[in-house]
Design an enzyme around this catalytic site. Structure first.
Site, PDB file in Angstrom:
ATOM      1  N   ARG A  53       2.162   8.553  -8.514  1.00 55.79           N
ATOM      2  CA  ARG A  53       2.380   7.122  -8.416  1.00 55.79           C
ATOM      3  C   ARG A  53       3.873   6.844  -8.177  1.00 55.79           C
ATOM      4  O   ARG A  53       4.742   7.552  -8.710  1.00 55.79           O
ATOM      5  CB  ARG A  53       1.952   6.496  -9.739  1.00 55.79           C
ATOM      6  CG  ARG A  53       2.122   4.997  -9.865  1.00 55.79           C
ATOM      7  CD  ARG A  53       1.147   4.259  -9.033  1.00 55.79           C
ATOM      8  NE  ARG A  53       0.955   2.885  -9.460  1.00 55.79           N
ATOM      9  CZ  ARG A  53       0.321   1.995  -8.712  1.00 55.79           C
ATOM     10  NH1 ARG A  53      -0.166   2.324  -7.529  1.00 55.79           N
ATOM     11  NH2 ARG A  53       0.153   0.762  -9.132  1.00 55.79           N
TER      12      ARG A  53
ATOM     13  N   THR B 215      -5.797   0.111   0.437  1.00 55.49           N
ATOM     14  CA  THR B 215      -5.479   1.446  -0.063  1.00 55.49           C
ATOM     15  C   THR B 215      -6.417   2.379   0.681  1.00 55.49           C
ATOM     16  O   THR B 215      -7.170   1.942   1.536  1.00 55.49           O
ATOM     17  CB  THR B 215      -5.722   1.436  -1.586  1.00 55.49           C
ATOM     18  OG1 THR B 215      -4.775   0.547  -2.153  1.00 55.49           O
ATOM     19  CG2 THR B 215      -5.639   2.772  -2.246  1.00 55.49           C
TER      20      THR B 215
ATOM     21  N   THR C 163      -1.987   5.025  -1.647  1.00 52.65           N
ATOM     22  CA  THR C 163      -1.738   3.638  -1.226  1.00 52.65           C
ATOM     23  C   THR C 163      -0.282   3.332  -0.920  1.00 52.65           C
ATOM     24  O   THR C 163       0.630   4.003  -1.403  1.00 52.65           O
ATOM     25  CB  THR C 163      -2.209   2.670  -2.339  1.00 52.65           C
ATOM     26  OG1 THR C 163      -2.204   1.335  -1.843  1.00 52.65           O
ATOM     27  CG2 THR C 163      -1.330   2.729  -3.578  1.00 52.65           C
TER      28      THR C 163
ATOM     29  N   ASN D 178       0.059  -0.001  -1.346  1.00 56.01           N
ATOM     30  CA  ASN D 178      -0.291  -1.254  -2.016  1.00 56.01           C
ATOM     31  C   ASN D 178      -0.843  -2.250  -0.993  1.00 56.01           C
ATOM     32  O   ASN D 178      -2.025  -2.204  -0.692  1.00 56.01           O
ATOM     33  CB  ASN D 178       0.862  -1.843  -2.816  1.00 56.01           C
ATOM     34  CG  ASN D 178       0.368  -2.948  -3.755  1.00 56.01           C
ATOM     35  OD1 ASN D 178      -0.814  -2.966  -4.084  1.00 56.01           O
ATOM     36  ND2 ASN D 178       1.221  -3.843  -4.168  1.00 56.01           N
TER      37      ASN D 178
ATOM     38  N   ASP E 227       2.755  -4.328  -8.300  1.00 54.50           N
ATOM     39  CA  ASP E 227       1.719  -3.970  -9.281  1.00 54.50           C
ATOM     40  C   ASP E 227       2.217  -4.105 -10.719  1.00 54.50           C
ATOM     41  O   ASP E 227       1.437  -4.059 -11.661  1.00 54.50           O
ATOM     42  CB  ASP E 227       1.206  -2.540  -9.046  1.00 54.50           C
ATOM     43  CG  ASP E 227       0.022  -2.522  -8.078  1.00 54.50           C
ATOM     44  OD1 ASP E 227      -0.505  -3.603  -7.768  1.00 54.50           O
ATOM     45  OD2 ASP E 227      -0.360  -1.429  -7.629  1.00 54.50           O
TER      46      ASP E 227
ATOM     47  N   SER F 174      -1.964   0.744 -12.197  1.00 53.73           N
ATOM     48  CA  SER F 174      -2.795   0.797 -10.995  1.00 53.73           C
ATOM     49  C   SER F 174      -4.262   0.564 -11.359  1.00 53.73           C
ATOM     50  O   SER F 174      -4.647   0.666 -12.526  1.00 53.73           O
ATOM     51  CB  SER F 174      -2.647   2.180 -10.363  1.00 53.73           C
ATOM     52  OG  SER F 174      -3.577   2.361  -9.326  1.00 53.73           O
ATOM     53  N   SER F 175      -5.055   0.267 -10.351  1.00 53.05           N
ATOM     54  CA  SER F 175      -6.514   0.194 -10.541  1.00 53.05           C
ATOM     55  C   SER F 175      -7.218   1.354  -9.834  1.00 53.05           C
ATOM     56  O   SER F 175      -8.445   1.391  -9.793  1.00 53.05           O
ATOM     57  CB  SER F 175      -7.062  -1.118  -9.973  1.00 53.05           C
ATOM     58  OG  SER F 175      -6.465  -2.215 -10.602  1.00 53.05           O
TER      59      SER F 175
ATOM     60  N   GLY G 221      -9.120  -1.258  -2.666  1.00 55.97           N
ATOM     61  CA  GLY G 221      -9.601  -2.604  -2.998  1.00 55.97           C
ATOM     62  C   GLY G 221      -8.878  -3.272  -4.153  1.00 55.97           C
ATOM     63  O   GLY G 221      -9.426  -4.192  -4.759  1.00 55.97           O
ATOM     64  N   GLY G 222      -7.668  -2.821  -4.490  1.00 53.67           N
ATOM     65  CA  GLY G 222      -6.916  -3.483  -5.559  1.00 53.67           C
ATOM     66  C   GLY G 222      -7.749  -3.545  -6.831  1.00 53.67           C
ATOM     67  O   GLY G 222      -8.385  -2.556  -7.224  1.00 53.67           O
TER      68      GLY G 222
HETATM   69  O1  DON Z   1      -2.640   0.730  -7.450  1.00 50.30           O
HETATM   70  C1  DON Z   1      -3.292  -0.271  -7.268  1.00 50.30           C
HETATM   71  O2  DON Z   1      -4.178  -0.647  -7.994  1.00 50.30           O
HETATM   72  C2  DON Z   1      -3.029  -1.086  -6.004  1.00 50.30           C
HETATM   73  N1  DON Z   1      -1.699  -0.841  -5.540  1.00 50.30           N
HETATM   74  C3  DON Z   1      -4.051  -0.729  -5.006  1.00 50.30           C
HETATM   75  C4  DON Z   1      -3.911  -1.541  -3.765  1.00 50.30           C
HETATM   76  C5  DON Z   1      -5.117  -1.631  -2.975  1.00 50.30           C
HETATM   77  O3  DON Z   1      -6.147  -1.096  -3.273  1.00 50.30           O
HETATM   78  C6  DON Z   1      -4.980  -2.473  -1.785  1.00 50.30           C
HETATM   79  N2  DON Z   1      -6.228  -2.893  -1.303  1.00 50.30           N
HETATM   80  N3  DON Z   1      -6.660  -3.960  -1.466  1.00 50.30           N
END
Ligand code: DON
Length: 564
Positions: free
Chosen positions: A100, A373, A391, A393, A415, A444-445, A465-466
């Protein structure tokens, strides 16, 4: 006698039902005998599979696929970002790597606030000020050093060949580039490679990236963190007003972590630990669902959606309050993941009425989404499995593109929780545990996951997908296990999402009828009908009972399974 007969029939019926559930779903995705790579672009899956075919293992293929995505899918594939890997070796050993990004040394809690204490719009999302210290190159070299079997040059050479050959622009890629072009130009000016718009079928070449990769192949990890590349990168970021210094790069280390491991019925699930919330939140959701026989509710029925939503609501409330970088904050994992706590958490749940998020706070122990991502899943011919989510982000990260080096830089600083209670770009509201500090990793997710059934490898799975990553991965596991879908069906099935706040359910466009939504509304659920986005883009592999592999490559993107 009559009774005995009736009883007998009942037993036969029941055992057929149990058998049906145990019977493995017929595959509908690509099936191969030995090995498979499923990723967001065919070129990357092919490079990964070819590395396996020439005798490399899943870890060698990870290195090749990760870098090939940086070439073929710069939307999310990266050198300038970071990620997480969960692995399971064929002897059953499991582990996780955290590569990360982290906050620069000069970072501080209020760095994105103005003098009145308000969040400065765009500062943590766009341009050089949003960039965290990249982890990807450190990550792939860690993986290669610990588990790789082929020389690094042999792994990088097909990637460099891809850069030279160029990548054919797909329809989805052309649309994405067009959509973000203005923002890329705004951040980089007119002299960027992305100044010229491109069309479907064009070949995109990134010669500068080829040079960077050649230097990395020659000089190894230190090229990126201490060498010529490091120096060029730092002077570029600083010239653009960013914070990352040479000292930040020099100090960066990927970290091996203990994954989150838990049982769900007869599955053993291995997923990413903090600083990702993925494993913890999925563990909480599934353990809150476990006491109910969700398979007896129809797939995506009112009751199934209610149960999943209520578990998610409670788990995300905890996520947002308690989780952060474990090297900086104490996370009460033993309590958060205990059955007693999770049972108490669901004690007020009923199928009659929605719980309001305003009534749910974090447990008492004391979003706007897209798919920016990328995730890939690999199983090699020896049975080693690798699950990786990586990712920048946002789409093309901070949009800052280093033309001299040939890659985009992340906007991962967003984030963090820039200010407690103020949502980030995914609508996630953070707290002190995820506040900014020098060298801290942002929460992170990402949820790269491996699932065992009967002590054997069963699924390798993950998604972009955040905030919606966790629900997309969890629903796909339930689809395969509880609703007995093939890997491809489980990936393609329509998804929904709830993340505590905002207090609404988001549905994908297809698969959710008006009457279903009305029945949820009548029970007090809020539904966001303005948005029907794509929820995640899951790429997964299932091991079939006879040992063959089935790919689940998400139809929502250009994702492709390749194997042999
Ligand atoms: O680490 C995370 O949770 C985010 N930076 C992920 C970003 C992501 O999945 C973008 N897509 N929507």
């Amino acid at each position: 006698m009559k009774h005995l007969f009736k009883y007998g029939i009942l037993l036969v019926l029941l055992s057929t039902l149990v058998q049906c559930k145990k019977h493995s779903a017929k595959p509908t995705g690509l099936v191969t005998k030995n090995a498979m790579v499923v990723s967001a672009r065919e070129e990357a899956s092919v490079i990964g599979a070819e590395i396996l075919e020439k005798g490399g293992n899943a870890f060698d293929a990870m290195v090749g696929t990760e870098l090939a995505l940086a070439v073929a899918y710069p939307f999310a594939g990266n050198l300038g970002g970071g990620g997480f890997m969960v692995y399971r070796k064929n002897n059953g050993d499991v582990g996780a790597l955290d590569y990360r990004e982290k906050a620069p040394l000069s970072a501080h809690k209020d760095m994105y606030l103005d003098s009145l204490g308000n969040v400065i719009e765009g500062k943590s999302t766009k341009g050089a000020t949003a960039v965290g210290v990249p982890g990807t190159i450190s990550g792939i070299f860690e993986v290669h050093e610990k588990f790789g079997s082929l020389p690094i040059e042999d792994i990088l050479s097909p990637v460099i060949a891809l850069v030279e050959r160029g990548v054919i622009v797909t329809e989805k890629q052309a649309l994405r580039l067009e959509y973000y072009r203005e923002q890329i130009l705004e951040v980089n000016g007119d002299n960027t490679l992305f100044f010229n718009s491109c069309n479907v079928g064009d070949t995109l070449k990134y010669p500068a990236l080829g040079n960077t990769l050649r230097r990395i192949a020659e000089n190894g990890r230190d090229e990126f963190y201490k060498g010529e590349t490091a120096k060029k990168l730092v002077s570029f970021i600083q010239e653009k007003g960013g914070y990352v210094t040479l000292e930040d790069l020099e100090k960066y280390e990927a970290i091996w972590r203990q994954p989150i491991i838990f049982k769900y019925k007869d599955l053993r699930i291995i997923s990413m630990s903090p600083p990702s919330s993925g494993g913890v939140t999925m563990n909480q959701i599934l353990k809150m669902i476990e006491p109910y026989d969700i398979s007896s509710f129809k797939h995506n029925s009112t009751k199934a959606i209610q149960l999943f939503t209520e578990a998610s609501r409670r788990a995300y409330a905890d996520r947002n309050y308690y989780l952060g970088d474990p090297d900086f904050v104490d996370i009460p994992l033993d309590v958060l993941l205990s059955q007693k706590y999770l049972t108490e958490r669901m004690a007020d749940f009923t199928f009659d009425q929605a719980t309001l998020s305003s009534d749910i706070e974090r447990g008492n122990i004391q979003i706007s989404e897209s798919s920016e991502t990328t995730h890939y899943s690999i199983v090699d011919q020896e049975g080693n499995a690798v699950s990786v989510t990586t990712t920048l982000n946002g789409a093309y990260g901070s949009k800052l593109y280093c033309d001299e080096l040939g890659f985009f830089l992340n906007n991962e600083m967003d984030d963090f929780s820039a200010k407690p209670g103020v949502p980030n770009m995914f609508g996630l509201i953070g707290a002190q545990a995820n506040s900014i500090a020098p060298e801290k990793r942002m929460l992170s997710s990402m949820t790269p996951t491996i699932v065992e059934k009967d002590n054997k490898l069963w699924l390798v799975i993950g998604s972009p997908g955040g905030a919606t990553i966790i629900t997309a991965v969890t629903q796909t596991i339930l689809n395969a296990y509880e609703f007995n879908m093939s890997m491809q069906e489980a990936v393609d099935a329509p998804r929904f999402h709830h993340q505590w706040l905002p207090d609404h359910i988001v549905f994908e466009t297809e698969g959710f009828s008006t009457s279903l939504k009305n029945s949820l509304k009548s029970k007090g659920y809020n539904i966001n009908e303005d948005r029907t986005p794509i929820l995640g883009k899951v790429d997964a592999v299932r091991v079939l009972p006879d040992g063959r592999l089935e790919g689940g490559a998400d139809y929502r993107g250009d994702d492709t399974a390749v194997g042999f």
